[in-house]
Write a protein that holds these residues in place. Structure first.
Motif, mmCIF file in Angstrom:
data_model
loop_
_atom_site.group_PDB
_atom_site.id
_atom_site.type_symbol
_atom_site.label_atom_id
_atom_site.label_comp_id
_atom_site.label_asym_id
_atom_site.label_seq_id
_atom_site.Cartn_x
_atom_site.Cartn_y
_atom_site.Cartn_z
ATOM 1 N N UNK A 1 14.166 44.541 48.102
ATOM 2 C CA UNK A 1 14.136 45.984 47.823
ATOM 3 C C UNK A 1 15.521 46.614 47.891
ATOM 4 N N UNK A 2 16.382 46.078 48.771
ATOM 5 C CA UNK A 2 17.713 46.668 48.911
ATOM 6 C C UNK A 2 18.829 45.767 48.435
ATOM 7 N N UNK A 3 18.489 44.761 47.634
ATOM 8 C CA UNK A 3 19.484 43.796 47.179
ATOM 9 C C UNK A 3 20.543 44.461 46.303
ATOM 10 N N UNK A 4 21.800 44.134 46.559
ATOM 11 C CA UNK A 4 22.895 44.635 45.729
ATOM 12 C C UNK A 4 23.845 43.484 45.384
ATOM 13 N N UNK A 5 24.579 43.674 44.307
ATOM 14 C CA UNK A 5 25.529 42.675 43.820
ATOM 15 C C UNK A 5 26.716 43.462 43.282
ATOM 16 N N UNK A 6 27.777 43.547 44.074
ATOM 17 C CA UNK A 6 28.891 44.428 43.736
ATOM 18 C C UNK A 6 30.192 43.662 43.537
ATOM 19 N N UNK A 7 31.034 44.215 42.658
ATOM 20 C CA UNK A 7 32.347 43.657 42.377
ATOM 21 C C UNK A 7 33.411 44.402 43.192
ATOM 22 N N UNK A 8 34.395 43.634 43.667
ATOM 23 C CA UNK A 8 35.561 44.199 44.355
ATOM 24 C C UNK A 8 36.795 43.592 43.693
ATOM 25 N N UNK A 9 37.639 44.463 43.140
ATOM 26 C CA UNK A 9 38.706 44.008 42.243
ATOM 27 C C UNK A 9 40.083 44.427 42.754
ATOM 28 N N UNK A 10 41.130 43.898 42.101
ATOM 29 C CA UNK A 10 42.520 44.174 42.490
ATOM 30 C C UNK A 10 42.734 43.862 43.964
ATOM 31 N N UNK A 11 42.288 42.686 44.384
ATOM 32 C CA UNK A 11 42.310 42.342 45.803
ATOM 33 C C UNK A 11 43.630 41.734 46.235
ATOM 34 N N UNK A 12 43.907 41.883 47.505
ATOM 35 C CA UNK A 12 44.985 41.168 48.184
ATOM 36 C C UNK A 12 44.356 40.446 49.371
ATOM 37 N N UNK A 13 45.021 39.429 49.914
ATOM 38 C CA UNK A 13 44.456 38.758 51.093
ATOM 39 C C UNK A 13 44.156 39.732 52.230
ATOM 40 N N UNK A 14 45.027 40.700 52.451
ATOM 41 C CA UNK A 14 44.798 41.675 53.519
ATOM 42 C C UNK A 14 43.574 42.527 53.220
#
Length: 283
Positions: A219-232
């Protein structure tokens, strides 16, 4: 002496012959198929038959029975999810129920905490009226179906060329070091696992990861993108998830809006520059 190409071909043929002999021995020992290939009863049996040392390994397609993943486990969709199953099937003619296998596998994965046990595949086979192998072959073909346990937050690092050039290996290394796991392992608290996914279509904002959140069930499942990442930044995202917070998804670059250029739009805001290679006035 044989030329190099002939020696290479001979080694390949020997490898294939060895794989065929191992497979024949396994079929004699374990004639009943599970997933796309004959089952192996234990890791020791797998080693004895040479399954995981083959030149052309397809070990990921094999199923090994365990207490929490075997065909004798009771498994069924919840009442709410069974309503979703019926809605899925309503999209297809009655003689094409098997067309609903993929969305039903996805639903089963959400219900089961991020992975699909073989008992769930068997349940889907009964619903659509096909042999279980028809479900196994789908589940083993698509990489988004997990057939072993994953974390409640499954972190998928893009490993395709644009992200790799932009540092995705450093992103993965930072995640694995921070969480103290190897790829596809689950942290001791069950919260996180790290996997690799091929191109997810965010090349312009590389490197990126996707986070599958199974903490709230289907019911609360999500699938999100996180972009322009750095290790920190990726470590900061993990700690936000650990605290139960919802990190802002999309680009993590404060100078970028969505997939626009960092620093804002510049194209067509001034007089266009002519190409340096020819005289436009002479055209």
């Amino acid at each position: 002496m044989l030329p190099p190409a002939a020696r290479l071909a001979a080694r390949r043929l020997l490898g294939l012959a060895s794989a065929s002999a191992s497979q024949s021995a396994a079929r004699r020992l374990f004639p009943s198929p599970v997933c796309a290939s004959p089952p192996i009863s234990s890791p020791a049996a797998a080693a004895a038959t040479g399954y995981f040392s083959r030149s052309f390994s397809s070990a990921l397609n094999y199923h090994i029975d365990s207490p929490d993943n075997n065909p004798n486990m009771p498994w069924e969709f919840t009442k709410a999810n069974m309503d979703k199953v019926n809605e899925i099937l309503s999209h297809y003619p009655s003689n094409y129920k098997q067309s609903g296998i993929i969305p039903m596998l996805d639903l089963a994965q959400q219900q089961h905490g991020g992975w699909v046990p073989v008992a769930a595949m068997d349940a889907i086979a009964k619903i659509v009226g096909v042999a279980p192998i028809r479900v196994y072959e789908v589940a083993t073909f698509y990489s988004m179906f997990n057939r072993t346990k994953v974390g409640k937050y499954h972190l998928l690092v893009c490993g395709t060329t644009p992200c790799m050039i932009r540092g995705s290996r450093d992103i993965e290394d930072a995640l694995l070091k921070h969480l103290g796991v190897k790829r596809n392992e689950v942290t001791s608290d069950g919260l996180f696992s790290v996997g690799e996914m091929e191109c997810m279509g965010c090349c312009v904002n590389a490197p990126m990861i996707a986070v599958a959140d199974y903490t709230k069930g289907s019911d609360g499942y999500t699938y999100n993108y996180y972009e322009d990442l750095t290790p920190k930044r990726v470590v900061e995202l993990v700690e936000m998830l650990r605290r139960g917070e919802t990190p802002p998804h999309g680009t993590q670059n404060p100078e970028r809006k969505n997939c626009g250029p960092a620093g804002g739009m510049t194209t067509l805001l001034g007089e266009p520059k002519p190409p340096p290679c020819r005289d436009l006035d002479a055209c």
